[in-house]
Each structure stands twice: as C-alpha cells, then as structure tokens.
Design a protein around this motif. Sequence first.
Motif, mmCIF file in Angstrom:
data_model
loop_
_atom_site.group_PDB
_atom_site.id
_atom_site.type_symbol
_atom_site.label_atom_id
_atom_site.label_comp_id
_atom_site.label_asym_id
_atom_site.label_seq_id
_atom_site.Cartn_x
_atom_site.Cartn_y
_atom_site.Cartn_z
ATOM 1 N N UNK A 51 0.866 -1.180 0.000
ATOM 2 C CA UNK A 51 0.000 0.000 0.000
ATOM 3 C C UNK A 51 0.897 1.221 0.000
ATOM 4 N N UNK A 52 0.614 2.153 -0.925
ATOM 5 C CA UNK A 52 1.332 3.423 -0.943
ATOM 6 C C UNK A 52 0.400 4.483 -0.367
ATOM 7 N N UNK A 53 0.970 5.322 0.486
ATOM 8 C CA UNK A 53 0.193 6.368 1.145
ATOM 9 C C UNK A 53 0.796 7.719 0.789
ATOM 10 N N UNK A 54 -0.071 8.685 0.487
ATOM 11 C CA UNK A 54 0.377 10.062 0.256
ATOM 12 C C UNK A 54 -0.145 10.931 1.391
ATOM 13 N N UNK A 55 0.766 11.702 2.002
ATOM 14 C CA UNK A 55 0.390 12.684 3.022
ATOM 15 C C UNK A 55 0.574 14.057 2.393
ATOM 16 N N UNK A 105 -4.154 9.986 1.146
ATOM 17 C CA UNK A 105 -4.713 9.121 0.109
ATOM 18 C C UNK A 105 -3.911 7.831 0.120
ATOM 19 N N UNK A 106 -4.527 6.761 -0.362
ATOM 20 C CA UNK A 106 -3.793 5.499 -0.441
ATOM 21 C C UNK A 106 -4.112 4.782 -1.750
ATOM 22 N N UNK A 110 -0.796 -0.534 -6.401
ATOM 23 C CA UNK A 110 -0.712 0.271 -7.620
ATOM 24 C C UNK A 110 -2.048 0.654 -8.209
ATOM 25 N N UNK A 111 -3.126 0.413 -7.486
ATOM 26 C CA UNK A 111 -4.467 0.725 -7.982
ATOM 27 C C UNK A 111 -4.801 2.203 -7.863
ATOM 28 N N UNK A 112 -6.073 2.491 -8.035
ATOM 29 C CA UNK A 112 -6.579 3.858 -8.005
ATOM 30 C C UNK A 112 -6.382 4.481 -6.619
ATOM 31 N N UNK A 113 -6.104 5.803 -6.606
ATOM 32 C CA UNK A 113 -5.930 6.521 -5.344
ATOM 33 C C UNK A 113 -7.290 6.744 -4.696
ATOM 34 N N UNK A 114 -7.339 6.518 -3.376
ATOM 35 C CA UNK A 114 -8.560 6.692 -2.607
ATOM 36 C C UNK A 114 -8.269 7.621 -1.432
#
Length: 173
Positions: A51-55, A105-106, A110-114
Amino acid sequence: MSLRDFQAMPVEPLVASAGPEDGWLPVHMVNVLHTDDEMQSLATEVLGVPVEVRAVPVSFHWDLGDGSTITTSTAGAPYPSEEITAEYAFEGWYDVTLTTTFSGQFSVAGGEWQDIDGTIEVASDPVPIYSKSLESRLVDGAVPVDEEGDPWVPERTAETEGPQDPDATHREI
C-alpha cells in the motif's frame, strides 16, 4: 486504510523557517514564516499487500510564542516574500512552532488513489528566535563596527523569555 492507520504512519514534520538565520530580529521588524509543502509518499503493507500512502499538507498553523497565531492554507515563501509574516512587540526569547494538517490518500497494489477520511496533525520542532530592542545612538565614525559582536543576544533563561502580547491575535491568511 483507516484514519487510525494513517495516524500510525511515520509522516515527517515539516521544517519551520522563521526570522533571519542568525536567530534574532529587532522588535517590530517583519518576521517571515515559511515551510516546504511537498507531499510525502510512504510505503507499507496491509495483510501482505503493498500500500502506498500520500500525506498532503493542507493547512499550516503557526504559534508565535507570544500568544499570536496564524493559520494559512499556503506554506509561505522565504524573504523577500511577505506572504506570511508576524512581528514581536516585546524583547525576549520566543519559540515559533508549526503544526501542519495533512490529508491522506492510499493506493493498494498500484491501484486507483482513494481518500482517507479525516486528517492528521504533525508538529514541527520549534524555532527559537530572539526579539531584540534596538536603540539608536551617536557613535564615533572612526571606531570600526564590530559586526560579530553586535547586537548582543542573551542566553535563554527564565528572565530573558519574551512576555505574552496583550494584543495577541489569531489571523487566517
């Protein structure tokens, strides 16, 4: 990914910048505040799935240490910008602190950002700054100015802490 998961992520505090590099400024002189507002990317696993997370920084709350605060949606910019500024009314040591609100967001594998419901707040290290009262006086022009020794800034003690400003305000920029 829940808000609780987001809160557990190692989101780095932003580096607050306040005042000149040498750590002091004259009373009633503009103190320019700014930080870097870059998004942070963090990687983790949930149940063995990457899981990739954006802050993303969305709000900046500056506490000037004298009772005044500023909240803004922009990170400001270094001098000569005066996008986010403040002044001290009294002499003394103050800590400028920044608390940044991040939205998240996560992306799973590699899927869609949520979007992550809710935000987190991360406090930065305080920036100590000395507000110095300066007075003008006649000097002997034949005597060279000691650029290294003046102005004298005292050690930080209980006696040199700056007082609270009775006219302190909260501003939204």
